[in-house]
Design an enzyme around this catalytic site. Structure first.
Site, PDB file in Angstrom:
ATOM      1  N   HIS A 372       0.734  -1.253  -0.085  1.00 49.66           N
ATOM      2  CA  HIS A 372      -0.113  -0.013  -0.119  1.00 49.66           C
ATOM      3  C   HIS A 372       0.783   1.111   0.038  1.00 49.66           C
ATOM      4  O   HIS A 372       0.334   2.356   0.174  1.00 49.66           O
ATOM      5  CB  HIS A 372      -0.796   0.087   1.104  1.00 49.66           C
ATOM      6  CG  HIS A 372      -1.975  -0.978   1.165  1.00 49.66           C
ATOM      7  ND1 HIS A 372      -3.112  -0.750   0.628  1.00 49.66           N
ATOM      8  CD2 HIS A 372      -2.107  -2.228   1.679  1.00 49.66           C
ATOM      9  CE1 HIS A 372      -3.944  -1.774   0.801  1.00 49.66           C
ATOM     10  NE2 HIS A 372      -3.112  -2.838   1.430  1.00 49.66           N
ATOM     11  N   LYS A 563      -8.570  13.596   4.873  1.00 46.91           N
ATOM     12  CA  LYS A 563      -7.595  12.221   4.790  1.00 46.91           C
ATOM     13  C   LYS A 563      -6.910  12.515   5.989  1.00 46.91           C
ATOM     14  O   LYS A 563      -6.643  13.877   6.821  1.00 46.91           O
ATOM     15  CB  LYS A 563      -6.957  12.513   3.477  1.00 46.91           C
ATOM     16  CG  LYS A 563      -6.218  13.757   3.312  1.00 46.91           C
ATOM     17  CD  LYS A 563      -5.843  13.697   1.867  1.00 46.91           C
ATOM     18  CE  LYS A 563      -6.741  14.052   0.667  1.00 46.91           C
ATOM     19  NZ  LYS A 563      -6.667  12.898  -0.101  1.00 46.91           N
ATOM     20  N   ARG A 564      -5.945  11.554   6.173  1.00 41.96           N
ATOM     21  CA  ARG A 564      -5.201  11.633   7.411  1.00 41.96           C
ATOM     22  C   ARG A 564      -4.073  12.921   7.160  1.00 41.96           C
ATOM     23  O   ARG A 564      -3.810  13.120   5.990  1.00 41.96           O
ATOM     24  CB  ARG A 564      -3.964  10.539   7.444  1.00 41.96           C
ATOM     25  CG  ARG A 564      -5.014   9.274   8.243  1.00 41.96           C
ATOM     26  CD  ARG A 564      -5.372   9.702   9.681  1.00 41.96           C
ATOM     27  NE  ARG A 564      -4.250   9.783  10.692  1.00 41.96           N
ATOM     28  CZ  ARG A 564      -3.925   8.672  11.642  1.00 41.96           C
ATOM     29  NH1 ARG A 564      -4.872   8.070  11.721  1.00 41.96           N
ATOM     30  NH2 ARG A 564      -2.923   8.965  12.051  1.00 41.96           N
ATOM     31  N   LYS A 569       0.627  14.426   1.728  1.00 43.58           N
ATOM     32  CA  LYS A 569      -0.762  14.645   1.324  1.00 43.58           C
ATOM     33  C   LYS A 569      -0.972  16.265   1.066  1.00 43.58           C
ATOM     34  O   LYS A 569      -1.867  16.650   0.454  1.00 43.58           O
ATOM     35  CB  LYS A 569      -1.797  14.063   2.119  1.00 43.58           C
ATOM     36  CG  LYS A 569      -1.866  12.636   2.386  1.00 43.58           C
ATOM     37  CD  LYS A 569      -2.797  12.113   3.506  1.00 43.58           C
ATOM     38  CE  LYS A 569      -2.583  10.653   3.593  1.00 43.58           C
ATOM     39  NZ  LYS A 569      -3.182   9.763   2.284  1.00 43.58           N
ATOM     40  N   THR A 671      -8.831   6.757  -1.888  1.00 45.54           N
ATOM     41  CA  THR A 671     -10.007   6.254  -1.931  1.00 45.54           C
ATOM     42  C   THR A 671     -10.925   7.444  -1.731  1.00 45.54           C
ATOM     43  O   THR A 671     -12.095   7.252  -2.357  1.00 45.54           O
ATOM     44  CB  THR A 671     -10.117   4.931  -1.111  1.00 45.54           C
ATOM     45  OG1 THR A 671      -9.556   5.210   0.246  1.00 45.54           O
ATOM     46  CG2 THR A 671      -9.496   3.889  -1.641  1.00 45.54           C
ATOM     47  N   LYS A 675     -14.463   8.535  -3.607  1.00 47.58           N
ATOM     48  CA  LYS A 675     -16.004   8.876  -2.838  1.00 47.58           C
ATOM     49  C   LYS A 675     -16.478  10.140  -3.305  1.00 47.58           C
ATOM     50  O   LYS A 675     -17.551  10.361  -3.666  1.00 47.58           O
ATOM     51  CB  LYS A 675     -15.769   8.699  -1.289  1.00 47.58           C
ATOM     52  CG  LYS A 675     -15.228   7.403  -0.973  1.00 47.58           C
ATOM     53  CD  LYS A 675     -14.821   7.329   0.636  1.00 47.58           C
ATOM     54  CE  LYS A 675     -14.006   5.847   0.809  1.00 47.58           C
ATOM     55  NZ  LYS A 675     -13.292   5.818   2.056  1.00 47.58           N
TER      56      LYS A 675
HETATM   57  C1  Z57 Z   1      -2.472   3.329   4.702  1.00 51.23           C
HETATM   58  O1  Z57 Z   1      -3.713   3.904   5.059  1.00 51.23           O
HETATM   59  C2  Z57 Z   1      -2.125   3.356   3.464  1.00 51.23           C
HETATM   60  C3  Z57 Z   1      -0.809   2.778   3.224  1.00 51.23           C
HETATM   61  C4  Z57 Z   1       0.021   2.355   4.160  1.00 51.23           C
HETATM   62  O2  Z57 Z   1       1.245   1.774   3.977  1.00 51.23           O
HETATM   63  C5  Z57 Z   1      -0.606   2.341   5.326  1.00 51.23           C
HETATM   64 BR1  Z57 Z   1       0.639   1.772   6.931  1.00 51.23          BR
HETATM   65  C6  Z57 Z   1      -1.844   3.009   5.755  1.00 51.23           C
HETATM   66  C7  Z57 Z   1      -3.170   3.931   2.428  1.00 51.23           C
HETATM   67  C8  Z57 Z   1      -2.408   4.521   1.265  1.00 51.23           C
HETATM   68  O3  Z57 Z   1      -1.803   5.783   1.741  1.00 51.23           O
HETATM   69  C9  Z57 Z   1      -3.476   5.138   0.371  1.00 51.23           C
HETATM   70  O4  Z57 Z   1      -2.992   5.730  -0.882  1.00 51.23           O
HETATM   71  C10 Z57 Z   1      -4.366   3.741  -0.233  1.00 51.23           C
HETATM   72  O5  Z57 Z   1      -5.521   4.444  -1.074  1.00 51.23           O
HETATM   73  C11 Z57 Z   1      -4.826   2.964   0.766  1.00 51.23           C
HETATM   74  O6  Z57 Z   1      -3.882   2.760   1.824  1.00 51.23           O
HETATM   75  C12 Z57 Z   1      -5.524   1.871   0.659  1.00 51.23           C
HETATM   76  O7  Z57 Z   1      -4.840   1.117  -0.381  1.00 51.23           O
END
Ligand code: Z57
Length: 829
Positions: A372, A563-564, A569, A671, A675
C-alpha cells in the site's frame, strides 16, 4: 395493514423475521422490553437505537446461520483477509439498506414517535483503523459478501479504536475512543473457538529417528485469544460473512502460585499484561513504530487466525494437507500480518512434521500480499533481536527462508553480492533487521499494488529484482469503494435521482451510472442534480455550525480536503493557497473570486510534530480569516474536529471540489478521491495514485490536474531542488511564508507557526510544496472560473458521478478473484 397481508407475510417467512411495518414495530418494542428491560415511555434514544439494532440483528443472524451452513455443506474455498485494521464505521443504516428494510423500519419507528436519523447518531463508529488501508478492508468485506464469495476478515478486537480528536486553542488533543462502553449490539462472542497463543521462551533442538532434527519451542507465556464475530451483510444478497476479531485475555484468571503466596495484586497484574495486547490501536498511519507490543499484536492475531483456519480445515480433511491450498487463500493487507508466513511454516514443519520443501510449497501457494505504500518510513522492519526474544523459533525459520532464497538469487545472479545484500530478507545494518516486505514477496504467490501508477512504481522502483526473479508475481489491483455506503446510504437524495434515471440496480452494477451522461447537459436534470447538492451543502452547513459555531454560505464553493494529516498529502499546500487568497483580498478588496469555504478534516499521529503543527496552523489561519469582516463574504476556513467514517458520510455528499494534491508518486491510490467524485465533486489533483485513473475515466475537461508528474519530480530532485530559489523569486510565496513567522495568526505569540516555514526552507521542502504552488494556484483560478458558469459546472459534476463506475469495490474484488484468489460464488439457500 389488514389481517390478510399480515398472515401472508408470516407464511412467507417461517422464522417470523420482521418484514413489514407492523412486525418491525412489534419487534422493536419486544426488544425494548425483553432485551433492554425498558419500555416505550422510559426509553431514551440510546435504548431505541439498541432495540432497532436488535430487530435488524434478527435478520443478520438468520442470514449468518444460513451462510455458514451452506459454506460448510459445500466445503467452499474461501479468502481469508488478514488485516491489522478494519475501519467499519457505523453498521445500522448499512445493514438496514442491505436487507432492503430501511424504509419500512424508518416508518415503523416514526409511528412509535422516533426519528431514525436521530437514533442513528447514537451508534459509535467502529474505528478499528487509521485511514485508507483500514477503510479499504471494510469496503472489501462488504463487496465479498455482496458478490456471494466465501470470505472471512481476520483482525484485532481493539478495546480502544482510533483516538477521538478534540481541538483546544487550535491544537489537536487525543482522547480515548471507547466504542464498546455501552455494549456493541452487532458482535457475537465465540468462546467455543478460543485459541491459546505462545510467546517468548526458547527453542530446544532434538534429534529424532533417522537423524531428523526436530525443533521444539518452549514458550515463556501463553495468552488466550477470544474471537468476536461481526456479521458482514451483503447487499440485497443472502450472504452474511463474518469479520472475526481477536481479543487477548490472560490464559488463567489467576496465577494460582502467586495468589496462594498472598500476592493477589501481582496475580492481577499478570492479567493486565496479556490483556494489553488488544487494548489499543496504534494511531500511526504510514509510520512503522518498531514497538514490541505492536509486533506481539501482529503475531497474536495471525497465530489465532491460522489456528482457526487449520481447525476448520481439519474438521473437513483431517491430517491430509494435500488439499489445503485448494481450500485456503490468505490475503495479507500490507506487511502487518507478514509474520503469518513463518508461523504457517512452523506449524507445518514442527507440528505437522512435513518436509521443508513441501511446507514451503503450501505456504507460497497460500499467501498473497498487497503493498500500500512506497514511503520508506512505512516499510516495516523489525530488529532480529526483538523477533528472537518474542518468537525465537520464527527467527530461525526466517533465517532458513532467507538462506534458501539467497541460493535462488545466486543462481540468477551468480556471485553478485550487491544484489544479495539488496534483496536479502535480513538487512545487515548495525542492528540486524528483518525486512517484512521482502519476506512477504518471497513467501507469497502474488503481490499487488493498489493503482496502476503505484503498481508500476512497485515493479520499477521498490522491487525491480523481485520482478525479474519472479515474472508475473507482481501485479495491479486498483482500489475501490463500496457504492452502498458511499452513495446509496450517505446520499439518499442523489441515490433516488440516479435510480429514477438509470434504474435501481446501480448499487450492484455501478457502470450503469454511465446512463446519466446523456442528461449531463439537460437543464432540468442539471437543476435537480445541483438542488440536491445544495440541500446536502445546507445539511453540512448546519453540522459545521453546531460543531464549530462557524456560519458558512451555501452559495460558496465547498472545497473539501479530508484524509489523514501527512506532509506528503500536502494539506499545507492548500493552506498556503488559502493564505494567498486572503492576502490578495486584503490587498485588493475587489479581488475577483467566487465565495469559497475551505473545509478540512484530518487526524495527525500523536507523535508526528509537524502534522500537529499543520493542524494548529489551519485552525489559527481559520480563526483570523473567519473573524475578518474584510474578507468574510468571500473566504471561510473550517477545520472539522474528529474526522471519522460517519463524519465523512456527511461531508462527501456536500463537496463541490475534492482536494487530491499529494506529491506525485507518494499516494499509492487514495480512496477518498473516488468517494468524492462519485458524489459529484470535481477533483483538483496531481497525477498521483488513482487520480490518474479517475482522470482517464472522467476526461480532462472534468478534472483539474496540475503540478509535477512523477518523472518531473524525479528529475527535479536529481538536478538538485532548492526551495530558496522559489522563496527568493516569488514575492507572494515569500510574503506568505514570512507571514507565518509574525504574530498575525497567533496574537501575542510571534513565530507560533514557524515550523511550517522551516520545513519548507531549511527542511528542504521534501514534498515539493513550493515547487507546485504556482501550478496549484493557477488550477484553483480555473476552478473558480468554471464554477461561475453554472451550467458548465453542473455538467462537470454530473459527469463525475456518471463516469466513476470503475471504482466500485465490487470490480476490485472481481479483479482479486480472477487474478489471485480464484474463488467461486456460493449462493445461499
Ligand atoms: C494506509 O492507510 C495506506 C498505506 C499504508 O502503507 C498504510 Br500503513 C496505511 C493507504 C495509502 O496511503 C492510500 O494511498 C491507499 O489508498 C490506501 O492505503 C488503501 O490502499
Amino acid at each position: 395493514m389488514n389481517a390478510k397481508t399480515a398472515t401472508a407475510s408470516k407464511q412467507a417467512n417461517s422464522s417470523h423475521l420482521p418484514t413489514n411495518k407492523a412486525e418491525f414495530k412489534a419487534a422493536i418494542v419486544r426488544h425494548l422490553h425483553s432485551t433492554l428491560g425498558t419500555d416505550e415511555n422510559k426509553a431514551n434514544e440510546h435504548a431505541w437505537w439498541k432495540a432497532t439494532c436488535a430487530a435488524i440483528q434478527e435478520h443478520v443472524l438468520d442470514g449468518l446461520r444460513k451462510t455458514q451452513k451452506t459454506h460448510y455443506m459445500n466445503d467452499t474455498r474461501a479468502v481469508h483477509y488478514f488485516s491489522a485494521e478494519f475501519l467499519m464505521g457505523r453498521l445500522l443504516s448499512n445493514n438496514m439498506q442491505n436487507f432492503g428494510v430501511f424504509e419500512v423500519a424508518r416508518d415503523a419507528l416514526k409511528e412509535l414517535g422516533v426519528e431514525l436519523s436521530d437514533i442513528m447518531e447514537e451508534e459509535p463508529d467502529m474505528a478499528l483503523g487509521n485511514g485508507g488501508l483500514g477503510r479499504l478492508a471494510a469496503c472489501y468485506i462488504d463487496s465479498l459478501a455482496t458478490l456471494n464469495y466465501p470470505a472471512i476478515g481476520y483482525g484485532l478486537h481493539y478495546e480502544h479504536g482510533l483516538f477521538r480528536q478534540e481541538i483546544q486553542n487550535g491544537a489537536q488533543i487525543e482522547r480515548p475512543d471507547s466504542w464498546r462502553d455501552y455494549g456493541n449490539p452487532w458482535e457475537i462472542c465465540r468462546p467455543e473457538s478460543i485459541q491459546d497463543i505462545s510467546l517468548y521462551g526458547y527453542v530446544e533442538t532434538k534429534y529424532g529417528e533417522n537423524g531428523r532434527i526436530q525443533k521444539e519451542w518452549h514458550p515463556g507465556t501463553i495468552v488466550k485469544g477470544v474471537p468476536w464475530d461481526i456479521p458482514v451483510v451483503g447487499y440485497n444478497g443472502s450472504t452474511v460473512n463474518v469479520l472475526r476479531l481477536w481479543q487477548s485475555q490472560a490464559s488463567n484468571y489467576f496465577n494460582w502460585d502467586v495468589f496462594n503466596a498472598g500476592g493477589y495484586v501481582d496475580a492481577q497484574s499478570e492479567n493486565v499484561q496479556a490483556e494489553t495486547i488488544s487494548k489499543v490501536l496504534y494511531p500511526n498511519d504510514e509510520t512503522e513504530a518498531g514497538k514490541e507490543l505492536r509486533l506481539i499484536q501482529q503475531y497474536f492475531f495471525c497465530a489465532c487466525s491460522l489456528k482457526d483456519i487449520i481447525r476448520r480445515y481439519k474438521r473437513a480433511h483431517g491430517d491430509d494437507w494435500s488439499r489445503f491450498t485448494q481450500q485456503v487463500v490468505i490475503q495479507l493487507n500490507d506487511t502487518h500480518p507478514a509474520i503469518a508466513i513463518p508461523e504457517l511454516m512452523r506449524i507445518l514443519v514442527d507440528r505437522a512434521e512435513l518436509d521443508w520443501e513441501k511446507a514451503w510449497e503450501i505456504c507460497t501457494n497460500t499467501f498473497a500480499y498487497t503493498n500500500h505504500t512506497l514511503l520508506p518510513e512505512a516499510l516495516e522492519k523489525w530488529p532480529a533481536r526483538m523477533i528472537e526474544k518474542i518468537l525465537p523459533r520464527h527467527l530461525e525459520i526466517i533465517y532458513e527462508i532467507n538462506h534458501r532464497f539467497m541460493k535462488e538469487v545466486d543462481k540468477k545472479w551468480p556471485g553478485d553480492n550487491e544484489v544479495k545484500a539488496k534483496l536479502s530478507i535480513i538487512e545487515e545494518s548495525n542492528e540486524k533487521m528483518v525486512r517484512m516486505g521482502h519476506l512477504s514477496v518471497v513467501g507469497s504467490f502474488a503481490v499487488n499494488g493498489v493503482a496502476e501508477l503505484h503498481s508500476k512504481l512497485v515493479k520499477e522502483n521498490l522491487f525491480p529484482e523481485f520482478d525479474a526473479l519472479y515474472p508475473n508475481k507482481l501485479t495491479n489491483v486498483t482500489n475501490g469503494i463500496t457504492p452502498r455506503r458511499w452513495l446509496k446510504v450517505c446520499n439518499p437524495k442523489l441515490s433516488k435521482l440516479v435510480s429514477d434515471k438509470v434504474g435501481a440496480d446501480w448499487p450492484l452494477h455501478l457502470s450503469k451510472l454511465a446512463g446519466l451522461e446523456k442528461f449531463a447537459e439537460q437543464k432540468t436534470f442539471q437543476k435537480q442534480f445541483m438542488q440536491i447538492k445544495q440541500a446536502n451543502k445546507q445539511a453540512l452547513a448546519d453540522e459545521i455550525k453546531s460543531l464549530t459555531g462557524i456560519v458558512v454560505d451555501t452559495n460558496a464553493i465547498f472545497d473539501i480536503q479530508i484524509k489523514r494529516l501527512h506532509e506528503y498529502k500536502r494539506q499545507h499546500l492548500n493552506l498556503l493557497h488559502i493564505m494567498a487568497l486572503y492576502r490578495r483580498l486584503l490587498e485588493n478588496p475587489d479581488y475577483d473570486m467566487h465565495p469559497r469555504v475551505f473545509i478540512f478534516g484530518a487526524k495527525a499521529a500523536p507523535g508526528y510534530k509537524l502534522a500537529k503543527d499543520i493542524i494548529l496552523a489551519i485552525n489559527k489561519v481559520a480563526d483570523r480569516i473567519n473573524n475578518d469582516p474584510r474578507v468574510n463574504k468571500k473566504l471561510k476556513v473550517v477545520f472539522m474536529p474528529n474526522y471519522r467514517v460517519s463524519q465523512a458520510e456527511k461531508m462527501i455528499p456536500a463537496a463541490d471540489v475534492s482536494e487530491q494534491i499529494s506529491t506525485a508518486g507518494k499516494e499509492a491510490s487514495g480512496t477518498g478521491n473516488m468517494k468524492l467524485a462519485l458524489n459529484g465533486a470535481v477533483t483538483i489533483g496531481t497525477l498521483d495514485g488513482a487520480n490518474v485513473e479517475i482522470a482517464e475515466e472522467v476526461g480532462d475537461d472534468n478534472i483539474f490536474i496540475f503540478g509535477l508528474t512523477v518523472d518531473e519530480v524525479n528529475s527535479l530532485k536529481a538536478k538538485g531542488y532548492n526551495p530558496y530559489d522559489i522563496y527568493d523569486n516569488n514575492t507572494e510565496i515569500k510574503a506568505i511564508l514570512d507571514w507565518l513567522e509574525t504574530d498575525y495568526f497567533t496574537p501575542g505569540e510571534p513565530g507560533g507557526l514557524v515550523s511550517i516555514k522551516q520545513s519548507l526552507l531549511e527542511g528542504g521542502d521534501p514534498y515539493l510544496v513550493l515547487a507546485d504552488f504556482e501550478a496549484y494556484s493557477n488550477a484553483q483560478r480555473a476552478v473558480d472560473q468554471a464554477y461561475r458558469d453554472k451550467a458548465k459546472w453542473a455538467k462537470m459534476a454530473i459527469l463525475n458521478t456518471a463516469k466513476v463506475g470503475k471504482f466500485t469495490s465490487d470490480r476490485s474484488i472481481q479483479d482479486y478473484v480472477d487474478r489471485i484468489w480464484k474463488l467461486n460464488t456460493c449462493k445461499i439457500s
